[in-house]
Scaffold this active site. Structure first.
Site, PDB file in Angstrom:
ATOM      1  NE  ARG A   1       6.963 -11.786  15.169  1.00 54.58           N
ATOM      2  CZ  ARG A   1       7.238 -12.759  16.009  1.00 54.58           C
ATOM      3  NH1 ARG A   1       8.463 -13.445  15.933  1.00 54.58           N
ATOM      4  NH2 ARG A   1       6.605 -12.832  17.140  1.00 54.58           N
TER       5      ARG A   1
ATOM      6  CE  LYS B   1      -0.276   1.038  -2.457  1.00 58.92           C
ATOM      7  NZ  LYS B   1      -1.147   1.983  -3.323  1.00 58.92           N
TER       8      LYS B   1
ATOM      9  CD  GLU C   1      -4.384   0.173 -13.272  1.00 58.97           C
ATOM     10  OE1 GLU C   1      -3.647   1.246 -13.302  1.00 58.97           O
ATOM     11  OE2 GLU C   1      -5.363  -0.225 -12.428  1.00 58.97           O
TER      12      GLU C   1
ATOM     13  CE  LYS D   1       3.059   0.278  -8.438  1.00 54.92           C
ATOM     14  NZ  LYS D   1       1.654  -0.754  -8.375  1.00 54.92           N
TER      15      LYS D   1
ATOM     16  CD  GLU E   1      -0.790   5.429  -1.869  1.00 55.14           C
ATOM     17  OE1 GLU E   1      -0.483   4.147  -2.070  1.00 55.14           O
ATOM     18  OE2 GLU E   1      -1.825   5.972  -1.934  1.00 55.14           O
TER      19      GLU E   1
ATOM     20  NE  ARG F   1       2.859   2.556  -4.234  1.00 64.18           N
ATOM     21  CZ  ARG F   1       3.444   1.293  -3.856  1.00 64.18           C
ATOM     22  NH1 ARG F   1       4.502   1.211  -3.382  1.00 64.18           N
ATOM     23  NH2 ARG F   1       2.990   0.138  -4.385  1.00 64.18           N
TER      24      ARG F   1
ATOM     25  CG  ASN G   1      -4.192   5.768  -5.566  1.00 65.20           C
ATOM     26  OD1 ASN G   1      -4.042   4.683  -5.804  1.00 65.20           O
ATOM     27  ND2 ASN G   1      -3.825   6.442  -4.344  1.00 65.20           N
TER      28      ASN G   1
ATOM     29  CG  HIS H   1      -7.138   3.527  -9.142  1.00 63.82           C
ATOM     30  ND1 HIS H   1      -6.302   4.107 -10.215  1.00 63.82           N
ATOM     31  CD2 HIS H   1      -6.687   2.185  -8.897  1.00 63.82           C
ATOM     32  CE1 HIS H   1      -6.021   3.020 -10.645  1.00 63.82           C
ATOM     33  NE2 HIS H   1      -6.246   1.908  -9.951  1.00 63.82           N
TER      34      HIS H   1
ATOM     35  CG  HIS I   1     -11.232   1.731  -5.708  1.00 65.20           C
ATOM     36  ND1 HIS I   1      -9.975   2.373  -5.150  1.00 65.20           N
ATOM     37  CD2 HIS I   1     -10.932   0.531  -6.490  1.00 65.20           C
ATOM     38  CE1 HIS I   1      -9.234   1.524  -5.512  1.00 65.20           C
ATOM     39  NE2 HIS I   1      -9.478   0.270  -6.236  1.00 65.20           N
TER      40      HIS I   1
ATOM     41  CG  HIS J   1      -9.079  -2.342 -10.666  1.00 68.53           C
ATOM     42  ND1 HIS J   1      -9.684  -1.689  -9.615  1.00 68.53           N
ATOM     43  CD2 HIS J   1      -7.814  -2.274 -11.172  1.00 68.53           C
ATOM     44  CE1 HIS J   1      -8.564  -0.643  -9.498  1.00 68.53           C
ATOM     45  NE2 HIS J   1      -7.551  -0.958  -9.928  1.00 68.53           N
TER      46      HIS J   1
HETATM   47  N1  GLY Z   1      -1.718   0.384  -7.626  1.00 60.77           N
HETATM   48  C1  GLY Z   1      -0.976   1.384  -7.007  1.00 60.77           C
HETATM   49  C2  GLY Z   1       0.237   1.227  -6.334  1.00 60.77           C
HETATM   50  O1  GLY Z   1       0.668   0.445  -6.370  1.00 60.77           O
HETATM   51  O2  GLY Z   1       0.405   2.161  -5.520  1.00 60.77           O
END
Ligand code: GLY
Length: 372
Positions: A125, A147, A189, A231, A241, A245, A249, A252, A256, A270
């Protein structure tokens, strides 16, 4: 010299160290994390391709700090962000006798960071973990912000958890063995942060980006530090997000869709897909009268100047189709109540979120990109 950027998340705050020689200091830096006793046995989840390159230094540094590293290898490539590998890693962790206070290390690029981070999020957990990203892309993006996750047959990153690391070590020495194509993909990026809300950084990149890419350590450190600062600020303001946040994107949703259409074949890495996707987002913004054409030209020129793609590559089966790209875009996580959220721009450094783009405008933009 090591630079340190902090991610301010209250009791879950952590530092990102950026500089050379950090693999050799990993053990001491983990040991120094806090007063509690981290169990001696310390699992290291590592991309098998980089085991010969970087595992010995990390293993030695952990051993010097009194830990017993247990190395768990995962195959290279996006395919490892799977239930199969997650189960393998979790079983290996349980076999190694992990406890709630165990510290896990993720050593590798974004795939290993996402997989190991998710295993840390759900094993017992939740246990603590440290990110040691070894690609430019993971150093400036995926290792920071918590993430974690795996892919599903429904799409990329659809299963996961927010689980912040306790420490991120971005060792510049690991980038020296990185293929140039991957370094460039990571650079896309970096450009993204300038394009979103750091116009001065974008201008700096126009003047110094090439230097950073070709081995000027000072320029590279600055570029990584600025990216991690951007970031960190974004994550501190909107960890889960809910709004801001999502600006990360930029490029993206388009990117994507291109990656999905090419079946994640590696034809477009990517970061390369993000570069093309950013150009598409700027072009759409120009088409909608939101952004001066000169700003889209600046983005396109800079990406091309460093060697990143700015247009769709040849399609392997002979034809990009607007409908297919729209279908991929509709499967994106950024769909809410059936409406696509897009990141558009009013210029370099002026990104914003919108749900108001008409499908006809989007189709026309995709059509133009295909015809280009
Ligand atoms: N890669 C985008 C984020 O971490 O929100």
């Amino acid at each position: 010299m090591t630079e340190i950027v902090s991610v301010a998340l209250g009791s879950r705050s952590y530092d990102i160290h950026i500089g050379p020689g950090l693999l050799g200091r990993a053990g001491a830096l983990i040991r120094a994390l806090d007063g509690r006793t981290i169990p001696k046995r310390l699992p290291v989840i590592v991309d098998e391709a980089i085991v010969p390159l970087h595992a010995p230094a990390v293993r030695a540094s952990l051993a010097d700090a009194g830990f017993e590293p247990v190395v768990i290898q995962v195959p290279s490539g996006e395919g490892s962000k799977s239930f199969t590998q997650l189960q393998r890693v979790l079983d290996a962790l349980l076999d190694a006798g992990i406890e709630r206070s165990t510290m896990l290390v993720a050593l590798g690029g974004g795939v290993v960071g996402d997989l190991a981070g998710f295993a840390a999020a759900i094993g017992l957990r939740g246990i603590d973990f440290v990110q040691i990203p070894t690609t430019l892309l993971s150093q400036v993006d995926s290792s920071v912000g918590g993430k974690t996750g795996i892919n599903s047959r429904h799409g990329k990153n659809l299963i996961g958890a927010f689980h912040q690391p306790r420490l991120v070590l971005a060792d510049l020495d690991t980038l020296t063995t990185l293929p140039q194509r991957e370094r460039l993909a990571g650079y896309a990026e970096i450009v993204k942060y300038g394009a979103i809300d750091r116009p001065d950084f974008f201008t700096w990149l126009e003047a110094n980006g090439q230097k950073a890419l070709t081995g000027d350590a000072q320029a590279l450190t600055y570029a990584i530090k600025e990216s991690c600062t951007a970031k960190a600020e974004t994550v501190a303001a909107d960890e889960l997000e809910a709004g801001r946040r999502s600006l990360l994107n930029l490029g993206h949703t388009f990117g994507h869709a291109l990656e999905a259409e090419l079946a994640y074949s590696g034809r477009l890495l990517h970061g390369e897909a993000v570069a093309v996707g950013m150009v598409m987002a700027f072009d759409l913004s120009v088409r909608l009268g939101l952004c001066p054409p000169a700003d889209a030209d600046r983005l396109r020129s800079h990406l091309s100047a460093v060697g990143l793609p700015v247009a769709l590559p040849d399609h392997p089966e002979g034809g990009w189709q607007v409908e297919r790209l729209l279908t991929h875009m509709a499967k994106d996580k950024k769909v809410k109540d059936g409406r696509l959220t897009l990141v558009l721009v009013r210029g370099i450094g002026q990104a914003f979120l919108t749900r108001d783009v008409a499908v006809s405008d989007l189709s026309a933009q995709l059509d133009r990109a295909i015809a280009a």
